[in-house]
Design a protein around this motif. Structure first.
Motif, PDB file in Angstrom:
ATOM      1  N   SER A 139       0.791  -1.103  -0.002  1.00 51.77           N
ATOM      2  CA  SER A 139      -0.020   0.138  -0.038  1.00 51.77           C
ATOM      3  C   SER A 139       0.979   1.284   0.092  1.00 51.77           C
ATOM      4  N   GLY A 140       0.241   2.208  -0.125  1.00 55.38           N
ATOM      5  CA  GLY A 140       1.064   3.591  -0.190  1.00 55.38           C
ATOM      6  C   GLY A 140       1.739   3.822   1.019  1.00 55.38           C
ATOM      7  N   GLY A 141       1.204   3.455   2.280  1.00 60.61           N
ATOM      8  CA  GLY A 141       1.797   3.871   3.554  1.00 60.61           C
ATOM      9  C   GLY A 141       2.868   2.764   3.841  1.00 60.61           C
ATOM     10  N   GLU A 142       2.659   1.648   3.326  1.00 63.46           N
ATOM     11  CA  GLU A 142       3.705   0.473   3.483  1.00 63.46           C
ATOM     12  C   GLU A 142       4.918   0.801   2.520  1.00 63.46           C
ATOM     13  N   SER A 143       4.700   1.339   1.332  1.00 63.18           N
ATOM     14  CA  SER A 143       5.726   1.686   0.378  1.00 63.18           C
ATOM     15  C   SER A 143       6.622   2.834   1.116  1.00 63.18           C
ATOM     16  N   GLN A 144       5.974   3.740   1.523  1.00 62.47           N
ATOM     17  CA  GLN A 144       6.765   4.856   2.055  1.00 62.47           C
ATOM     18  C   GLN A 144       7.719   4.226   3.074  1.00 62.47           C
ATOM     19  N   ALA A 153      18.704   1.918   6.822  1.00 58.94           N
ATOM     20  CA  ALA A 153      20.081   1.002   6.311  1.00 58.94           C
ATOM     21  C   ALA A 153      20.899   1.763   6.105  1.00 58.94           C
ATOM     22  N   GLN A 154      21.039   3.036   5.516  1.00 59.36           N
ATOM     23  CA  GLN A 154      22.217   3.794   5.114  1.00 59.36           C
ATOM     24  C   GLN A 154      22.941   4.514   6.363  1.00 59.36           C
ATOM     25  N   ARG A 155      22.096   4.387   7.628  1.00 62.83           N
ATOM     26  CA  ARG A 155      22.606   5.006   8.918  1.00 62.83           C
ATOM     27  C   ARG A 155      23.057   6.351   8.765  1.00 62.83           C
ATOM     28  N   PRO A 156      22.079   7.281   8.192  1.00 65.85           N
ATOM     29  CA  PRO A 156      22.318   8.789   8.009  1.00 65.85           C
ATOM     30  C   PRO A 156      22.199   9.354   9.401  1.00 65.85           C
ATOM     31  N   GLN A 157      22.888  10.421   9.612  1.00 63.26           N
ATOM     32  CA  GLN A 157      22.736  11.143  10.838  1.00 63.26           C
ATOM     33  C   GLN A 157      21.532  12.253  10.597  1.00 63.26           C
ATOM     34  N   ILE A 158      21.257  12.658   9.305  1.00 60.37           N
ATOM     35  CA  ILE A 158      20.021  13.482   9.066  1.00 60.37           C
ATOM     36  C   ILE A 158      19.103  12.701   8.013  1.00 60.37           C
ATOM     37  N   LEU A 159      17.967  12.874   8.130  1.00 64.23           N
ATOM     38  CA  LEU A 159      16.909  12.356   7.242  1.00 64.23           C
ATOM     39  C   LEU A 159      16.145  13.448   6.643  1.00 64.23           C
ATOM     40  N   LEU A 160      16.057  13.644   5.297  1.00 64.60           N
ATOM     41  CA  LEU A 160      15.464  14.637   4.558  1.00 64.60           C
ATOM     42  C   LEU A 160      14.176  14.200   3.888  1.00 64.60           C
ATOM     43  N   LEU A 161      13.077  14.569   4.166  1.00 67.90           N
ATOM     44  CA  LEU A 161      11.688  14.177   3.562  1.00 67.90           C
ATOM     45  C   LEU A 161      11.191  15.172   2.761  1.00 67.90           C
ATOM     46  N   ASP A 162      10.760  15.174   1.749  1.00 67.32           N
ATOM     47  CA  ASP A 162      10.192  16.192   0.842  1.00 67.32           C
ATOM     48  C   ASP A 162       8.687  15.601   0.707  1.00 67.32           C
ATOM     49  N   GLU A 163       7.962  16.245   1.593  1.00 66.95           N
ATOM     50  CA  GLU A 163       6.549  15.858   1.477  1.00 66.95           C
ATOM     51  C   GLU A 163       6.164  14.492   1.390  1.00 66.95           C
ATOM     52  N   PRO A 164       6.546  13.729   2.656  1.00 65.36           N
ATOM     53  CA  PRO A 164       6.529  12.362   2.687  1.00 65.36           C
ATOM     54  C   PRO A 164       4.938  12.041   3.050  1.00 65.36           C
ATOM     55  N   THR A 165       4.261  12.884   3.037  1.00 69.33           N
ATOM     56  CA  THR A 165       2.524  12.395   3.082  1.00 69.33           C
ATOM     57  C   THR A 165       1.796  12.422   1.900  1.00 69.33           C
ATOM     58  N   THR A 166       2.670  13.302   0.833  1.00 70.34           N
ATOM     59  CA  THR A 166       1.906  13.325  -0.360  1.00 70.34           C
ATOM     60  C   THR A 166       1.405  12.082  -0.935  1.00 70.34           C
ATOM     61  N   TYR A 167       0.122  12.145  -1.539  1.00 67.71           N
ATOM     62  CA  TYR A 167      -0.524  10.946  -2.148  1.00 67.71           C
ATOM     63  C   TYR A 167      -0.793   9.682  -1.130  1.00 67.71           C
ATOM     64  N   LEU A 168      -0.744  10.092  -0.002  1.00 74.54           N
ATOM     65  CA  LEU A 168      -1.267   9.038   0.897  1.00 74.54           C
ATOM     66  C   LEU A 168      -2.618   9.605   1.756  1.00 74.54           C
ATOM     67  N   ASP A 169      -3.337   8.551   2.020  1.00 76.44           N
ATOM     68  CA  ASP A 169      -4.720   8.894   2.529  1.00 76.44           C
ATOM     69  C   ASP A 169      -4.501   9.412   4.105  1.00 76.44           C
ATOM     70  N   ILE A 170      -5.311   9.681   4.761  1.00 74.82           N
ATOM     71  CA  ILE A 170      -5.158  10.499   5.996  1.00 74.82           C
ATOM     72  C   ILE A 170      -4.328   9.264   6.950  1.00 74.82           C
ATOM     73  N   SER A 171      -4.891   8.338   7.316  1.00 73.37           N
ATOM     74  CA  SER A 171      -4.449   7.312   8.033  1.00 73.37           C
ATOM     75  C   SER A 171      -2.949   7.009   7.915  1.00 73.37           C
ATOM     76  N   HIS A 172      -2.645   6.873   6.591  1.00 75.99           N
ATOM     77  CA  HIS A 172      -1.329   6.688   6.288  1.00 75.99           C
ATOM     78  C   HIS A 172      -0.341   7.629   6.512  1.00 75.99           C
ATOM     79  N   GLN A 173      -0.782   8.957   6.259  1.00 75.28           N
ATOM     80  CA  GLN A 173      -0.038  10.139   6.734  1.00 75.28           C
ATOM     81  C   GLN A 173       0.406  10.230   8.071  1.00 75.28           C
ATOM     82  N   HIS A 174      -0.484   9.747   8.959  1.00 73.02           N
ATOM     83  CA  HIS A 174      -0.135   9.942  10.264  1.00 73.02           C
ATOM     84  C   HIS A 174       0.841   8.699  10.694  1.00 73.02           C
TER      85      HIS A 174
END
Length: 259
Positions: A139-144, A153-174
């Motif tokens: 599903s969209g939420g699972e894919s995200q 897995a990359q083990r970054p110090q900083i995670l950048l997210l560009d509109e991570p909730t776009t195209y998801l329904d409300i429950s998957h956004q949260h």
């Protein structure tokens, strides 16, 4: 930890971001908000070194990122875009394993330690039981969540997210934003994300940066930023601001367009 200092960005001779500055402290969740076309995603891409900038500087742990190699940056920072693409038949586990490649030499294979990190990332994102499924079957939420697992897995110090909730329904956004907050609290991961929804930014952020037509308007905590005056000036909307018992963050109710 991350410092953006007087950065300006042009697109085809047009100034998109002007003399923009803000600071991200280690372990904070920072949201960049603003109207459509204000320069939010452009600014995030410049931080990720996906776009050049004209002047100013962006430093990570007091080191100018222009002096860092792409491999070194990939070890410390990971960006996920609005739409992330992978072959439809790739399994979730194989997708997540790509997060290990910045740590490997050219043609070096993943070892047992790498695969343990992949399994750990799958567990953290609650995807272990989906690991053998093709990414296209999620599903969209699972894919995200799978893409976030790859970033983990990359083990970054900083995670950048560009509109991570776009195209998801409300429950998957949260669901996705709650996962981001859990990773931040449990691992101390620093997060910088672009959001459209004012209430999501208010609830899930330690600090908020407001951009309007390429200019920084205000930065601060949700309480400091989410005011009727800011919403009137930036979004051209009248609003009501409420504090509720179960959430310390301001709740924004948009009422009508400014006349």
């Amino acid at each position: 930890m991350l410092k953006v200092d007087n950065v300006s960005i042009r697109y085809e001779h047009k100034q998109v971001v002007r003399n923009f500055s803000f600071h991200v402290a280690s372990g904070d969740v920072v949201s960049i908000i603003g109207p459509n076309g204000s320069g939010k995603s452009t600014l995030l891409k410049a931080i990720a070194r996906m776009l050049p900038y004209d002047n100013g500087s962006i430093t990570l742990n007091n080191v100018n990122m222009k002096s860092m190699s792409s491999r070194d940056i990939a070890k410390k920072l990971c960006m996920l875009s609005q739409r992330n693409q992978a072959p439809n038949d790739i399994s979730v586990k194989n997708l997540v394993s790509y997060g290990r490649y910045p740590h490997k030499k050219w043609f070096e294979r993943l070892n047992d330690e790498d695969m343990q990190i992949v399994d750990w990332a799958l567990e953290k994102t609650h995807l272990l039981h989906y690991k053998d499924r093709p990414i296209s079957a999620l599903s969209g939420g699972e894919s995200q969540r799978a893409w976030i697992a790859m970033a983990l897995a990359q083990r970054p110090q900083i995670l950048l997210l560009d509109e991570p909730t776009t195209y998801l329904d409300i429950s998957h956004q949260h669901e996705v934003l709650q996962l981001v907050r859990e990773l931040n609290e449990e691992m101390g991961m620093t997060v910088v994300m672009v959001l459209h929804d004012l209430n999501q930014a208010s609830s899930y952020s330690d600090q908020i940066v407001v951009i309007q037509e390429g200019d920084r308007k205000v930065t601060g905590s949700p309480d400091e930023v989410m005011t009727k005056q800011m919403i009137r000036d930036v979004y051209k909307m009248e609003s009501e601001i409420q504090h509720v018992i179960w959430d310390d963050a301001p709740r924004i109710h948009l009422v009508s367009a400014v006349k």
